[in-house]
Motif scaffolding. Structure first.
Motif, PDB file in Angstrom:
ATOM      1  N   ALA A 460     -37.195   4.519 -20.373  1.00 32.55           N
ATOM      2  CA  ALA A 460     -38.408   3.775 -20.027  1.00 32.55           C
ATOM      3  C   ALA A 460     -38.444   2.411 -20.692  1.00 32.55           C
ATOM      4  O   ALA A 460     -38.990   1.448 -20.124  1.00 32.55           O
ATOM      5  CB  ALA A 460     -39.647   4.582 -20.428  1.00 32.55           C
ATOM      6  N   HIS A 461     -37.874   2.282 -21.888  1.00 37.92           N
ATOM      7  CA  HIS A 461     -37.854   0.985 -22.566  1.00 37.92           C
ATOM      8  C   HIS A 461     -37.005  -0.033 -21.814  1.00 37.92           C
ATOM      9  O   HIS A 461     -37.079  -1.239 -22.094  1.00 37.92           O
ATOM     10  CB  HIS A 461     -37.328   1.148 -23.997  1.00 37.92           C
ATOM     11  N   ASN A 462     -36.215   0.444 -20.872  1.00 40.60           N
ATOM     12  CA  ASN A 462     -35.351  -0.419 -20.079  1.00 40.60           C
ATOM     13  C   ASN A 462     -35.760  -0.456 -18.614  1.00 40.60           C
ATOM     14  O   ASN A 462     -34.966  -0.815 -17.753  1.00 40.60           O
ATOM     15  CB  ASN A 462     -33.902   0.047 -20.230  1.00 40.60           C
ATOM     16  N   GLY A 463     -37.023  -0.072 -18.364  1.00 46.26           N
ATOM     17  CA  GLY A 463     -37.539  -0.121 -17.010  1.00 46.26           C
ATOM     18  C   GLY A 463     -36.997   0.946 -16.096  1.00 46.26           C
ATOM     19  O   GLY A 463     -37.066   0.810 -14.869  1.00 46.26           O
ATOM     20  N   VAL A 464     -36.465   2.031 -16.657  1.00 51.28           N
ATOM     21  CA  VAL A 464     -35.856   3.100 -15.858  1.00 51.28           C
ATOM     22  C   VAL A 464     -36.855   4.252 -15.717  1.00 51.28           C
ATOM     23  O   VAL A 464     -37.190   4.906 -16.708  1.00 51.28           O
ATOM     24  CB  VAL A 464     -34.555   3.603 -16.506  1.00 51.28           C
ATOM     25  N   PRO A 465     -37.360   4.507 -14.512  1.00 49.34           N
ATOM     26  CA  PRO A 465     -38.304   5.606 -14.308  1.00 49.34           C
ATOM     27  C   PRO A 465     -37.600   6.954 -14.369  1.00 49.34           C
ATOM     28  O   PRO A 465     -36.374   7.039 -14.222  1.00 49.34           O
ATOM     29  CB  PRO A 465     -38.868   5.338 -12.913  1.00 49.34           C
ATOM     30  N   GLY A 477     -46.408  11.627 -19.659  1.00 50.78           N
ATOM     31  CA  GLY A 477     -45.919  10.319 -19.240  1.00 50.78           C
ATOM     32  C   GLY A 477     -45.833  10.094 -17.747  1.00 50.78           C
ATOM     33  O   GLY A 477     -45.705   8.948 -17.302  1.00 50.78           O
ATOM     34  N   CYS A 478     -45.926  11.160 -16.964  1.00 48.24           N
ATOM     35  CA  CYS A 478     -45.733  11.025 -15.520  1.00 48.24           C
ATOM     36  C   CYS A 478     -47.006  10.513 -14.841  1.00 48.24           C
ATOM     37  O   CYS A 478     -48.048  11.166 -14.874  1.00 48.24           O
ATOM     38  CB  CYS A 478     -45.325  12.356 -14.907  1.00 48.24           C
ATOM     39  N   VAL A 479     -46.902   9.336 -14.257  1.00 46.47           N
ATOM     40  CA  VAL A 479     -47.917   8.836 -13.326  1.00 46.47           C
ATOM     41  C   VAL A 479     -47.190   8.755 -11.990  1.00 46.47           C
ATOM     42  O   VAL A 479     -46.382   7.845 -11.762  1.00 46.47           O
ATOM     43  CB  VAL A 479     -48.476   7.469 -13.748  1.00 46.47           C
ATOM     44  N   GLU A 480     -47.436   9.719 -11.144  1.00 50.87           N
ATOM     45  CA  GLU A 480     -46.634   9.936  -9.945  1.00 50.87           C
ATOM     46  C   GLU A 480     -46.481   8.658  -9.114  1.00 50.87           C
ATOM     47  O   GLU A 480     -47.461   8.017  -8.733  1.00 50.87           O
ATOM     48  CB  GLU A 480     -47.252  11.036  -9.085  1.00 50.87           C
ATOM     49  N   GLY A 481     -45.201   8.306  -8.869  1.00 52.34           N
ATOM     50  CA  GLY A 481     -44.895   7.145  -8.060  1.00 52.34           C
ATOM     51  C   GLY A 481     -45.041   5.822  -8.776  1.00 52.34           C
ATOM     52  O   GLY A 481     -44.772   4.770  -8.195  1.00 52.34           O
ATOM     53  N   LEU A 482     -45.452   5.870 -10.064  1.00 52.71           N
ATOM     54  CA  LEU A 482     -45.674   4.633 -10.798  1.00 52.71           C
ATOM     55  C   LEU A 482     -44.775   4.528 -12.030  1.00 52.71           C
ATOM     56  O   LEU A 482     -44.221   3.473 -12.317  1.00 52.71           O
ATOM     57  CB  LEU A 482     -47.143   4.536 -11.216  1.00 52.71           C
ATOM     58  N   HIS A 523     -44.231  -0.916 -14.575  1.00 56.04           N
ATOM     59  CA  HIS A 523     -45.213   0.082 -14.992  1.00 56.04           C
ATOM     60  C   HIS A 523     -44.583   1.122 -15.924  1.00 56.04           C
ATOM     61  O   HIS A 523     -45.245   1.638 -16.832  1.00 56.04           O
ATOM     62  CB  HIS A 523     -45.841   0.764 -13.778  1.00 56.04           C
ATOM     63  N   THR A 524     -43.316   1.429 -15.707  1.00 58.97           N
ATOM     64  CA  THR A 524     -42.621   2.364 -16.601  1.00 58.97           C
ATOM     65  C   THR A 524     -42.606   1.832 -18.029  1.00 58.97           C
ATOM     66  O   THR A 524     -42.857   2.561 -18.992  1.00 58.97           O
ATOM     67  CB  THR A 524     -41.187   2.598 -16.096  1.00 58.97           C
ATOM     68  N   ILE A 525     -42.318   0.545 -18.163  1.00 61.32           N
ATOM     69  CA  ILE A 525     -42.327  -0.067 -19.500  1.00 61.32           C
ATOM     70  C   ILE A 525     -43.746  -0.162 -20.035  1.00 61.32           C
ATOM     71  O   ILE A 525     -44.035   0.230 -21.175  1.00 61.32           O
ATOM     72  CB  ILE A 525     -41.688  -1.468 -19.447  1.00 61.32           C
ATOM     73  N   ALA A 526     -44.646  -0.673 -19.213  1.00 63.76           N
ATOM     74  CA  ALA A 526     -46.006  -0.963 -19.678  1.00 63.76           C
ATOM     75  C   ALA A 526     -46.768   0.298 -20.065  1.00 63.76           C
ATOM     76  O   ALA A 526     -47.540   0.288 -21.038  1.00 63.76           O
ATOM     77  CB  ALA A 526     -46.765  -1.720 -18.589  1.00 63.76           C
ATOM     78  N   LEU A 527     -46.580   1.381 -19.329  1.00 65.21           N
ATOM     79  CA  LEU A 527     -47.327   2.607 -19.605  1.00 65.21           C
ATOM     80  C   LEU A 527     -46.602   3.545 -20.551  1.00 65.21           C
ATOM     81  O   LEU A 527     -47.233   4.159 -21.419  1.00 65.21           O
ATOM     82  CB  LEU A 527     -47.637   3.323 -18.284  1.00 65.21           C
ATOM     83  N   ASN A 528     -45.290   3.680 -20.395  1.00 65.95           N
ATOM     84  CA  ASN A 528     -44.564   4.674 -21.186  1.00 65.95           C
ATOM     85  C   ASN A 528     -43.890   4.106 -22.443  1.00 65.95           C
ATOM     86  O   ASN A 528     -44.027   4.668 -23.532  1.00 65.95           O
ATOM     87  CB  ASN A 528     -43.542   5.399 -20.311  1.00 65.95           C
ATOM     88  N   ALA A 529     -43.170   3.005 -22.310  1.00 63.82           N
ATOM     89  CA  ALA A 529     -42.533   2.444 -23.509  1.00 63.82           C
ATOM     90  C   ALA A 529     -43.575   1.996 -24.521  1.00 63.82           C
ATOM     91  O   ALA A 529     -43.361   2.098 -25.736  1.00 63.82           O
ATOM     92  CB  ALA A 529     -41.628   1.288 -23.120  1.00 63.82           C
ATOM     93  N   SER A 530     -44.707   1.516 -24.043  1.00 62.87           N
ATOM     94  CA  SER A 530     -45.740   1.029 -24.958  1.00 62.87           C
ATOM     95  C   SER A 530     -46.377   2.143 -25.772  1.00 62.87           C
ATOM     96  O   SER A 530     -46.983   1.877 -26.816  1.00 62.87           O
ATOM     97  CB  SER A 530     -46.827   0.284 -24.176  1.00 62.87           C
ATOM     98  N   PHE A 531     -46.244   3.387 -25.331  1.00 63.52           N
ATOM     99  CA  PHE A 531     -46.853   4.516 -26.050  1.00 63.52           C
ATOM    100  C   PHE A 531     -45.830   5.448 -26.675  1.00 63.52           C
ATOM    101  O   PHE A 531     -45.964   5.860 -27.834  1.00 63.52           O
ATOM    102  CB  PHE A 531     -47.753   5.328 -25.116  1.00 63.52           C
TER     103      PHE A 531
END
Length: 548
Positions: A460-465, A477-482, A523-531
């Protein structure tokens, strides 16, 4: 050296540096990431582990995927500093001498976290005892118990001998370190036993990392009496550690004031495994600068310079120029494809959706789930998908080794329709390239056996969903489709493979070919890497466990 250390962190394995192979997998990598964040945040911690002169093992795979193991070659004396301190522990009535090496983890501001490595490879020890700190997770039950004596009893004594006498908290990272609490009891046992127990509990924090029964060390009491002796009265010992066998998880939890699992779901599973215990959760994370690829580090440094000190600022990625995000990923993907070519002589295509899967090869991880129906996979992915696998099987895990062989067999069957490779000798360096270079991270454990997992956080830190079973951290961490896509319903049913193919065909591949893909990456970075980072995780430990 920092003058004050309030927390001692004891762990059987630690991934400090790829050149220091004192780790086997997720537990050690998590420990290393936590300590790196402690250094960045100037948290007063000193860590203790074992030296592991032969490391875990170097993995060799033949053309059929058959795994063989070779000892890891490294020179501790060239990478670590030998300290003058010596301590002793008793094992089977013998005196075993332990020396101490040190390595310092430097934080972003220059603050350092010392790591003590305990070593029994001394001429004055017997040949058997010299091998105690040889191979990580090697040997039989007696050998393992002896290793845990060195870590627990020897660890506390080494802290004292090295001058770390201002420790107020002892963080036991998994049950391997439980015997440290017994050493603290021995130190506090003069006077009222109940008061001594209370003092020990006030000082200990325990993190359990696995819902898999085999992951909780248990030793027959007859063996314990022979190897360890009676460090505390027998009735008290069995009351704390279990009547039938000495359960290290039970012992650690009964002697700690704060006990936690490593994800919200894992807390629930742990409470079922150990009814009556107050178990909380602090969800795992990863050290953001360590697992962010060079191209994404440069991107973040340009637009979000504060991200290194405060990874929560990565939420600002949502306003970055999409083209720069795509370019950063293209650089990381090219590095992976070059690694695949160099290691396997296979030429993967940049335009194909590249899926990564790298975990310890064991049955509940189900690394072969994607190959459940090869014709269906071929129909979905022909000309569109390519797969990269990695991961070691424990030398004694016959089924785990067989799983690697099944991946090799599937790869031969799929040929160029869905190119598939398995990269040998998974380590930190390989992981950094893999998690950054794939387009999607795949994870298919049998729920509820995934305590947390962190590889998807690194991706996720590299934008990989992620495309993952709803278990462990992915439930949070799963926000479906996002931020990615879920597989199945979290119950481990036989429909999981079908759900995986459905998601690939109808959700993942269409998104990959659309303009939405860059938004998913951001969104993967913003929502998951940030937390899901160890800066947040360490701050929670400090607030909830260390200062409680």
């Amino acid at each position: 050296m920092n003058p004050i250390h309030h927390v001692a962190y004891l762990s059987m394995e630690m991934a400090i540096d790829a050149r220091i192979p004192t780790y086997a997998g997720g537990l050690g990598v998590l420990a290393g990431d936590m300590l790196r964040s402690c250094a960045d945040l100037a948290v007063p911690v000193v860590a203790v582990t074992l030296l592991w002169r032969a490391g875990y093992f170097e993995q060799r795979l033949d053309e059929s995927g058959a795994q063989t193991e070779e000892p890891t070659s490294w020179e501790p004396e060239s990478l670590l500093t030998s300290l003058p301190a010596r301590v002793q522990v008793q094992i089977e009535g013998r005196t075993v001498n332990v020396r101490v090496f040190q390595h310092e983890i430097a934080g972003a501001s220059g603050y350092t976290v010392p790591v003590l490595f305990l070593d029994t490879d001394l001429a004055e020890n017997s040949p058997e005892d010299r091998r105690l700190t040889d191979a990580l997770y090697g040997g039989d039950a007696k050998h393992r118990l002896a290793q845990e004596i060195v870590l627990g009893l020897g660890g506390v004594r080494a802290l004292r001998a090295c001058g770390f006498d201002r420790v107020t908290r002892f963080h036991l990272n998994e049950g391997h370190a439980a015997l440290a609490a017994l050493e603290l009891y021995r130190e506090s046992s003069s006077g009222n036993p109940d008061e001594a127990l209370h003092r020990v509990r006030e000082r200990c924090v325990f993190t359990t990392h696995t819902p898999v029964p085999a992951g909780h060390d248990r030793f027959e009491w007859e063996l314990v009496a022979k190897v360890l002796g009676e460090p505390i009265p027998p009735d008290l010992f069995t009351a704390l550690a279990g009547r039938e066998r000495m359960n290290m998880t039970l012992l650690a939890s009964n002697l700690s004031h704060f006990v936690n699992g490593v994800a919200r779901r894992h807390r629930e599973v742990s409470e079922h495994m150990f009814p009556g215990r107050d178990i909380r959760h602090i969800t795992n994370g990863v050290h953001s600068p360590t697992w962010t690829s060079p191209s994404f580090r440069a991107l973040f440094d340009r637009h979000i310079p504060e991200w290194r000190d405060d990874p929560s600022m990565l939420r600002k990625v949502l306003v970055l120029p999409p083209q720069e995000v795509l370019e950063a990923h293209a650089v990381a993907k090219q590095a992976l494809l070059e690694m695949v070519r160099d290691r396997t002589a296979r030429n993967f295509e940049p335009r194909r959706l590249t899926i990564g899967f790298a975990r310890r090869a064991t049955s509940y991880k189900r690394l072969d789930l994607v190959f459940h129906d090869l014709e269906r996979l071929r129909a979905v992915g022909r000309g569109q998908l390519q797969l990269v696998f990695a991961g070691k099987a424990h030398p004694n895990d016959v089924e785990g080794k067989a799983l690697i062989g099944r991946v090799f067999a599937a790869a031969r069957e799929l040929g160029d329709d869905v190119p598939t490779v398995y990269l040998a000798d998974y380590d930190m360096d390989l992981a950094k390239t893999l998690v950054a270079g794939v387009d999607v991270w795949l994870n298919t454990p049998l729920p509820p056996l995934e305590a947390s997992g962190t590889s998807g956080m690194k991706a996720a830190h590299n934008g990989v969903p992620s495309l993952s079973i709803l278990d462990g951290w992915w439930l949070e961490g799963c926000v479906e489709g996002l931020t990615g896509w879920s597989i199945g319903h979290g119950d481990g049913s036989d429909t999981d493979a079908g759900s995986l193919y459905e998601q690939l065909e109808h959700a993942v591949l269409p998104a990959f070919r659309s303009e939405r893909w860059t938004s998913i990456m951001q969104h993967t970075i913003a929502l998951n890497a940030s937390f899901f980072n160890t800066h947040r995780m360490v701050q929670q430990y400090v607030a909830n466990a260390y200062l409680d």
